[in-house]
Design a protein around this motif. Structure first.
Motif, mmCIF file in Angstrom:
data_model
loop_
_atom_site.group_PDB
_atom_site.id
_atom_site.type_symbol
_atom_site.label_atom_id
_atom_site.label_comp_id
_atom_site.label_asym_id
_atom_site.label_seq_id
_atom_site.Cartn_x
_atom_site.Cartn_y
_atom_site.Cartn_z
ATOM 1 N N VAL A 34 0.845 -1.195 0.000
ATOM 2 C CA VAL A 34 0.000 0.000 0.000
ATOM 3 C C VAL A 34 0.879 1.243 0.000
ATOM 4 N N ILE A 35 1.973 1.198 0.726
ATOM 5 C CA ILE A 35 2.881 2.341 0.784
ATOM 6 C C ILE A 35 3.458 2.638 -0.597
ATOM 7 N N THR A 36 3.850 1.600 -1.327
ATOM 8 C CA THR A 36 4.372 1.801 -2.684
ATOM 9 C C THR A 36 3.310 2.438 -3.573
ATOM 10 N N GLY A 37 2.075 1.964 -3.482
ATOM 11 C CA GLY A 37 0.994 2.557 -4.265
ATOM 12 C C GLY A 37 0.805 4.028 -3.939
ATOM 13 N N LEU A 38 0.852 4.361 -2.661
ATOM 14 C CA LEU A 38 0.710 5.766 -2.252
ATOM 15 C C LEU A 38 1.901 6.609 -2.693
ATOM 16 N N GLU A 39 3.105 6.035 -2.659
ATOM 17 C CA GLU A 39 4.279 6.770 -3.138
ATOM 18 C C GLU A 39 4.149 7.089 -4.625
ATOM 19 N N LEU A 40 3.632 6.142 -5.400
ATOM 20 C CA LEU A 40 3.435 6.393 -6.829
ATOM 21 C C LEU A 40 2.437 7.525 -7.046
ATOM 22 N N ILE A 41 1.332 7.481 -6.325
ATOM 23 C CA ILE A 41 0.310 8.525 -6.473
ATOM 24 C C ILE A 41 0.839 9.879 -6.000
ATOM 25 N N ALA A 42 1.567 9.892 -4.879
ATOM 26 C CA ALA A 42 2.125 11.145 -4.368
ATOM 27 C C ALA A 42 3.119 11.755 -5.345
ATOM 28 N N GLY A 43 3.823 10.930 -6.107
ATOM 29 C CA GLY A 43 4.809 11.423 -7.049
ATOM 30 C C GLY A 43 4.256 11.759 -8.420
ATOM 31 N N ALA A 44 2.975 11.511 -8.630
ATOM 32 C CA ALA A 44 2.362 11.803 -9.929
ATOM 33 C C ALA A 44 2.361 13.307 -10.179
ATOM 34 N N LYS A 45 2.581 13.684 -11.444
ATOM 35 C CA LYS A 45 2.664 15.103 -11.804
ATOM 36 C C LYS A 45 1.302 15.776 -11.923
ATOM 37 N N ASP A 46 0.301 14.984 -12.331
ATOM 38 C CA ASP A 46 -1.032 15.555 -12.545
ATOM 39 C C ASP A 46 -2.090 14.459 -12.441
ATOM 40 N N LYS A 47 -3.343 14.854 -12.631
ATOM 41 C CA LYS A 47 -4.453 13.904 -12.516
ATOM 42 C C LYS A 47 -4.390 12.813 -13.582
ATOM 43 N N ARG A 48 -3.837 13.138 -14.736
ATOM 44 C CA ARG A 48 -3.709 12.136 -15.796
ATOM 45 C C ARG A 48 -2.784 11.013 -15.350
ATOM 46 N N GLU A 49 -1.656 11.363 -14.721
ATOM 47 C CA GLU A 49 -0.730 10.342 -14.234
ATOM 48 C C GLU A 49 -1.352 9.517 -13.111
ATOM 49 N N VAL A 50 -2.117 10.155 -12.239
ATOM 50 C CA VAL A 50 -2.807 9.413 -11.177
ATOM 51 C C VAL A 50 -3.771 8.410 -11.798
ATOM 52 N N ALA A 51 -4.510 8.830 -12.825
ATOM 53 C CA ALA A 51 -5.441 7.930 -13.497
ATOM 54 C C ALA A 51 -4.704 6.774 -14.162
ATOM 55 N N GLU A 52 -3.556 7.041 -14.782
ATOM 56 C CA GLU A 52 -2.768 5.989 -15.430
ATOM 57 C C GLU A 52 -2.263 4.987 -14.388
ATOM 58 N N ILE A 53 -1.760 5.490 -13.271
ATOM 59 C CA ILE A 53 -1.288 4.616 -12.194
ATOM 60 C C ILE A 53 -2.439 3.761 -11.681
ATOM 61 N N ASP A 54 -3.576 4.383 -11.429
ATOM 62 C CA ASP A 54 -4.742 3.658 -10.946
ATOM 63 C C ASP A 54 -5.175 2.587 -11.941
ATOM 64 N N ASN A 55 -5.181 2.929 -13.209
ATOM 65 C CA ASN A 55 -5.597 1.986 -14.242
ATOM 66 C C ASN A 55 -4.662 0.779 -14.310
ATOM 67 N N VAL A 56 -3.373 1.034 -14.323
ATOM 68 C CA VAL A 56 -2.402 -0.059 -14.425
ATOM 69 C C VAL A 56 -2.430 -0.927 -13.172
ATOM 70 N N LEU A 57 -2.460 -0.307 -12.006
ATOM 71 C CA LEU A 57 -2.465 -1.094 -10.774
ATOM 72 C C LEU A 57 -3.761 -1.880 -10.621
ATOM 73 N N SER A 58 -4.865 -1.327 -11.063
ATOM 74 C CA SER A 58 -6.127 -2.070 -11.047
ATOM 75 C C SER A 58 -6.048 -3.264 -11.986
ATOM 76 N N SER A 59 -5.438 -3.066 -13.139
ATOM 77 C CA SER A 59 -5.258 -4.165 -14.092
ATOM 78 C C SER A 59 -4.359 -5.245 -13.515
ATOM 79 N N THR A 60 -3.367 -4.833 -12.758
ATOM 80 C CA THR A 60 -2.434 -5.777 -12.149
ATOM 81 C C THR A 60 -3.160 -6.710 -11.202
ATOM 82 N N MET A 61 -4.102 -6.183 -10.493
ATOM 83 C CA MET A 61 -4.829 -7.009 -9.543
ATOM 84 C C MET A 61 -5.729 -8.017 -10.256
ATOM 85 N N ARG A 62 -6.134 -7.704 -11.486
ATOM 86 C CA ARG A 62 -7.015 -8.596 -12.238
ATOM 87 C C ARG A 62 -6.236 -9.600 -13.079
ATOM 88 N N SER A 63 -5.078 -9.204 -13.605
ATOM 89 C CA SER A 63 -4.352 -10.070 -14.527
ATOM 90 C C SER A 63 -2.860 -9.804 -14.430
#
Length: 75
Positions: A34-63
């Motif tokens: 969870v800490i790594t996930g939060l570090e990625l989000i905290a380091g995102a430059k903008d909302k687009r990067e947060v959405a990309e991180i969320d999308n990829v990490l959500s995909s990781t949990m599925r496949s």
């Protein structure tokens, strides 16, 4: 048992660093804290990067076989 992947590897992955992508792909089953996930989000430059991180990490949990098939992955 999955490997626990640290933030620095995932940062390289999101920067489309081919060795990082290959490394994650070679691990097979991996996870992140969870800490790594939060570090990625905290380091995102903008909302687009947060959405990309969320999308990829959500995909990781599925496949686990998504790394080479992501639409933004360049070969």
């Amino acid at each position: 048992m999955p490997y626990l992947v640290d933030t620095d590897i995932l940062i390289d992955f999101f920067r489309k660093n081919e060795p990082a992508i290959d490394y994650l792909d070679s691990l097979g089953d991996w996870s992140l804290s969870v800490i790594t996930g939060l570090e990625l989000i905290a380091g995102a430059k903008d909302k687009r990067e947060v959405a990309e991180i969320d999308n990829v990490l959500s995909s990781t949990m599925r496949s686990r076989s998504y790394l080479k098939s992501l639409s933004w992955h360049t070969t």
